[in-house]
Enzyme design. Structure first.
Site, PDB file in Angstrom:
ATOM      1  N   LYS A  22      50.810  47.047  39.092  1.00  0.00           N
ATOM      2  CA  LYS A  22      50.136  47.123  40.233  1.00  0.00           C
ATOM      3  C   LYS A  22      50.192  45.638  40.757  1.00  0.00           C
ATOM      4  O   LYS A  22      50.478  45.258  41.867  1.00  0.00           O
ATOM      5  CB  LYS A  22      48.418  47.683  40.161  1.00  0.00           C
ATOM      6  N   ASN A  23      49.864  44.726  39.978  1.00  0.00           N
ATOM      7  CA  ASN A  23      49.616  43.384  39.988  1.00  0.00           C
ATOM      8  C   ASN A  23      51.051  42.666  40.347  1.00  0.00           C
ATOM      9  O   ASN A  23      50.910  41.412  40.609  1.00  0.00           O
ATOM     10  CB  ASN A  23      48.809  42.550  38.937  1.00  0.00           C
ATOM     11  N   CYS A 116      33.967  40.766  44.148  1.00  0.00           N
ATOM     12  CA  CYS A 116      33.966  42.131  43.603  1.00  0.00           C
ATOM     13  C   CYS A 116      33.043  42.477  42.632  1.00  0.00           C
ATOM     14  O   CYS A 116      31.947  41.969  42.532  1.00  0.00           O
ATOM     15  CB  CYS A 116      35.480  41.945  42.759  1.00  0.00           C
ATOM     16  N   ARG A 121      34.586  35.638  43.892  1.00  0.00           N
ATOM     17  CA  ARG A 121      36.161  35.608  43.555  1.00  0.00           C
ATOM     18  C   ARG A 121      36.464  34.711  44.719  1.00  0.00           C
ATOM     19  O   ARG A 121      37.137  34.898  45.820  1.00  0.00           O
ATOM     20  CB  ARG A 121      36.962  36.747  43.713  1.00  0.00           C
ATOM     21  N   ASP A 306      41.856  41.398  31.866  1.00  0.00           N
ATOM     22  CA  ASP A 306      41.939  42.870  32.495  1.00  0.00           C
ATOM     23  C   ASP A 306      42.012  43.929  31.243  1.00  0.00           C
ATOM     24  O   ASP A 306      41.780  45.098  31.522  1.00  0.00           O
ATOM     25  CB  ASP A 306      43.118  43.114  33.297  1.00  0.00           C
ATOM     26  N   ARG A 398      42.557  52.996  41.834  1.00  0.00           N
ATOM     27  CA  ARG A 398      42.875  51.542  42.611  1.00  0.00           C
ATOM     28  C   ARG A 398      43.877  50.979  41.633  1.00  0.00           C
ATOM     29  O   ARG A 398      44.759  50.258  41.975  1.00  0.00           O
ATOM     30  CB  ARG A 398      41.912  50.709  42.778  1.00  0.00           C
TER      31      ARG A 398
HETATM   32  C1  EPZ Z   1      44.677  38.328  39.494  1.00  0.00           C
HETATM   33  O1  EPZ Z   1      43.685  38.114  40.273  1.00  0.00           O
HETATM   34  C2  EPZ Z   1      44.511  39.950  39.194  1.00  0.00           C
HETATM   35  N1  EPZ Z   1      44.672  40.407  40.356  1.00  0.00           N
HETATM   36  C3  EPZ Z   1      43.208  40.130  38.506  1.00  0.00           C
HETATM   37  O2  EPZ Z   1      43.171  41.669  38.148  1.00  0.00           O
HETATM   38  C4  EPZ Z   1      43.265  39.390  37.063  1.00  0.00           C
HETATM   39  O3  EPZ Z   1      42.105  39.878  36.608  1.00  0.00           O
HETATM   40  C5  EPZ Z   1      43.424  38.004  37.574  1.00  0.00           C
HETATM   41  O4  EPZ Z   1      44.604  37.719  38.347  1.00  0.00           O
HETATM   42  C6  EPZ Z   1      43.490  37.199  36.320  1.00  0.00           C
HETATM   43  O5  EPZ Z   1      44.500  37.613  35.703  1.00  0.00           O
HETATM   44  C7  EPZ Z   1      45.889  40.778  40.910  1.00  0.00           C
HETATM   45  O6  EPZ Z   1      46.992  40.409  40.687  1.00  0.00           O
HETATM   46  C8  EPZ Z   1      45.733  41.488  42.272  1.00  0.00           C
HETATM   47  P1  EPZ Z   1      42.902  34.344  39.372  1.00  0.00           P
HETATM   48  P2  EPZ Z   1      43.322  36.639  40.904  1.00  0.00           P
HETATM   49  O7  EPZ Z   1      43.148  33.656  40.809  1.00  0.00           O
HETATM   50  O8  EPZ Z   1      44.571  36.267  41.359  1.00  0.00           O
HETATM   51  C9  EPZ Z   1      39.292  31.165  39.608  1.00  0.00           C
HETATM   52  C10 EPZ Z   1      42.975  43.883  38.277  1.00  0.00           C
HETATM   53  O9  EPZ Z   1      41.771  44.581  37.509  1.00  0.00           O
HETATM   54  N2  EPZ Z   1      39.697  30.826  41.265  1.00  0.00           N
HETATM   55  O10 EPZ Z   1      44.065  34.149  38.620  1.00  0.00           O
HETATM   56  O11 EPZ Z   1      42.371  37.044  41.988  1.00  0.00           O
HETATM   57  C11 EPZ Z   1      38.844  32.611  39.448  1.00  0.00           C
HETATM   58  O12 EPZ Z   1      37.421  32.760  40.049  1.00  0.00           O
HETATM   59  C12 EPZ Z   1      42.554  42.538  38.707  1.00  0.00           C
HETATM   60  O13 EPZ Z   1      43.924  44.280  38.109  1.00  0.00           O
HETATM   61  C13 EPZ Z   1      39.083  29.909  41.793  1.00  0.00           C
HETATM   62  O14 EPZ Z   1      38.085  29.479  41.352  1.00  0.00           O
HETATM   63  O15 EPZ Z   1      42.423  35.882  39.892  1.00  0.00           O
HETATM   64  C14 EPZ Z   1      38.923  33.182  38.024  1.00  0.00           C
HETATM   65  O16 EPZ Z   1      37.773  32.403  37.388  1.00  0.00           O
HETATM   66  C15 EPZ Z   1      41.164  42.175  38.699  1.00  0.00           C
HETATM   67  N3  EPZ Z   1      39.512  29.615  43.135  1.00  0.00           N
HETATM   68  C16 EPZ Z   1      40.086  32.112  37.708  1.00  0.00           C
HETATM   69  O17 EPZ Z   1      40.476  31.177  38.923  1.00  0.00           O
HETATM   70  C17 EPZ Z   1      40.576  30.124  43.560  1.00  0.00           C
HETATM   71  O18 EPZ Z   1      40.954  29.713  44.746  1.00  0.00           O
HETATM   72  C18 EPZ Z   1      41.402  33.068  37.832  1.00  0.00           C
HETATM   73  O19 EPZ Z   1      41.584  33.800  39.015  1.00  0.00           O
HETATM   74  C19 EPZ Z   1      41.254  30.999  42.907  1.00  0.00           C
HETATM   75  C20 EPZ Z   1      41.206  31.591  41.448  1.00  0.00           C
END
Ligand code: EPZ
Length: 418
Positions: A22-23, A116, A121, A306, A398
């Site tokens: 999915k991701n 979420c 997020r 995840d 989802r």
């Molecule tokens: C991706 O989300 C995945 N989703 C998430 O999977 C996964 O948990 C996550 O990466 C971490 O591996 C998809 O790929 C669609 P991040 P993403 O930006 O990109 C902080 C699932 O169940 N951050 O890597 O949104 C954030 O708060 C989902 O499949 C900021 O602070 O995650 C977190 O602490 C859930 N500012 C860390 O970085 C930003 O602008 C990593 O988040 C962006 C992120």
């Protein structure tokens, strides 16, 4: 609303074929915006998230068609760089279209994603990274308004690794003038596949799979006929943990073991027998003498956040206590309450979860809250005495393609009810 009814205490035996990731699908769909040629993405899981992304691309004028596990996107008439709140609020990954829209049109209006189930997020890394490329960004009434005359390559250092921010900035930088370096870039396999697609379109990205990506901007990107999505390492990890917990012997087909090294090694450390083959994994467990192992989540190649909830459940059955430190989303623990209702004994201490082992689980009515927490509830129900009713399974749909059919095929007593 659909719910799952599950009878516990059945070991699992047989074969499961894992779906496409999915991701990986979502950024690949967003990347299709960058040129005017049709792209077919194959091995796509039938998930509400891919349908939502398809609806968003159609809303902007693109053409999207689903045919079994293939999606064909034709962006030729995509002419409205606007992603409305009504779609973005249902799926945060819709925000991935921001970078490609700016790259293609020089402007975009994209709704800020919501939070979420477990907390905020933010998207500040996405916005700051795009600003570094010369994009003017303002926030108005919950929307990101972006415009640029010309993007210029730059050095971008994310404060911490972010999968989404890496994808978004990358998809803008490929059409910026000059060189861009992204430091603290995500190395997740899903981002690696995005880089490979972009390079096949004519982008010039190096450092793929490392935390420093270097991009030489190009003027335009050509078409790519098709791309086959990589296997879903999180779905595969969920099934491995399910078999480890219930006991049994299952062969997972269509997996990429090298994307799952951290999960496989921790399961082996917990006394679970795992045999890796080229594109399959055989797991054998008696579901009894599981060794308690502390775990910390990390960005790839570390243990994925995840799979944190699923691991928590497994450790509740282990012969001893353990801890989990969640380094990606410090507040991703809402699943503790529901797991404890099934007989787990987990509590938070200074940002880490302490898990009591040797728990006996008993069926109950529980409610899904997010994709991965729901998966942990399903595994708990498979191990519990008696029957469990899990409501709000739309969360599960989802992220998992027909999970109840895949589990029933290997002996789980699970049924979807209306
Ligand atoms: C991706 O989300 C995945 N989703 C998430 O999977 C996964 O948990 C996550 O990466 C971490 O591996 C998809 O790929 C669609 P991040 P993403 O930006 O990109 C902080 C699932 O169940 N951050 O890597 O949104 C954030 O708060 C989902 O499949 C900021 O602070 O995650 C977190 O602490 C859930 N500012 C860390 O970085 C930003 O602008 C990593 O988040 C962006 C992120």
């Amino acid at each position: 609303m659909d719910y799952f009814e599950i009878e516990g205490k059945n070991q699992l035996f047989g074969d499961i074929t894992v779906s496409g990731a999915k991701n990986a699908v979502l950024p690949l769909m967003a990347a299709s915006i960058l040129n005017d040629k049709p792209l077919t993405i194959s091995n796509v899981p039938k998930l509400s998230d891919s349908i939502t992304m398809g609806n968003l691309i159609e809303e902007m004028g693109g053409k999207v068609s689903f045919d079994h596990s293939n999606i064909t996107i034709n962006p030729k008439n995509l002419n409205t760089p606007y992603a409305p709140y009504k779609l973005v609020k249902t799926m945060r990954a819709s925000f991935y279209v921001l970078g490609p829209l700016i790259a293609k049109f020089g402007e975009a209006k994209v709704s800020l994603p919501g939070g979420c189930a477990w907390g905020p997020r933010p998207v500040d890394f996405h916005i700051d990274g795009l600003k570094k490329l010369g994009v003017e960004i303002t926030l108005e009434a919950g929307y990101v308004i972006a415009k640029t005359k010309k993007m210029i390559g730059n050095k971008i250092v994310f404060p911490k690794i972010s999968v989404g921010a890496t994808g978004n900035v990358l998809m803008a930088a490929v059409l910026a003038e000059g060189q861009t370096e992204i430091h603290n870039a995500a190395a997740e396999p899903e981002i690696q596949q995005l880089c490979l697609l972009l390079n096949e379109m004519g982008a010039k990205i190096s450092g793929i799979g490392t935390n420093i990506l270097t991009i030489q901007g190009v003027k335009t990107l050509g078409g790519v006929e098709s791309i086959d999505v990589i296997p879903d390492r999180i779905e595969a990890g969920t099934f491995l943990i399910a078999v480890a917990a219930t006991g049994g012997k299952v062969k997972l087909n269509n997996v990429e073991p090298k994307h799952m090294e951290s999960v496989i090694s921790l399961l082996r450390k917990s006394n679970i027998d795992i045999l890796e083959e080229k594109d399959s994994i055989i797991i054998t467990s008696n579901g009894l003498d599981i060794k308690a192992c502390d775990m910390e989540t990390h960005e790839y190649p570390g243990f994925p956040t995840d799979l944190q909830a699923q691991w928590m459940l497994l450790m509740s059955l282990a012969s001893g206590n353990s801890t989990i430190k969640e380094n990606i989303y410090f507040d991703r623990f809402t699943h503790i309450l529901e797991l404890n209702r099934l007989g787990c004994d987990v509590h938070l201490e200074g940002g880490s979860a302490t898990i009591k082992g040797n728990r006996s689980l008993f069926g109950a009515h529980v409610m899904s809250t997010d994709i991965r927490a729901s998966a942990a509830l399903i595994i708990a129900a498979l191990c519990a005495e008696g029957s469990t009713n899990i409501s709000r399974v739309y969360h599960i749909d989802r992220g998992y393609d027909k999970i109840e059919q895949k589990l029933a095929k290997v002996g789980a007593k699970i049924a979807r009810k209306k």
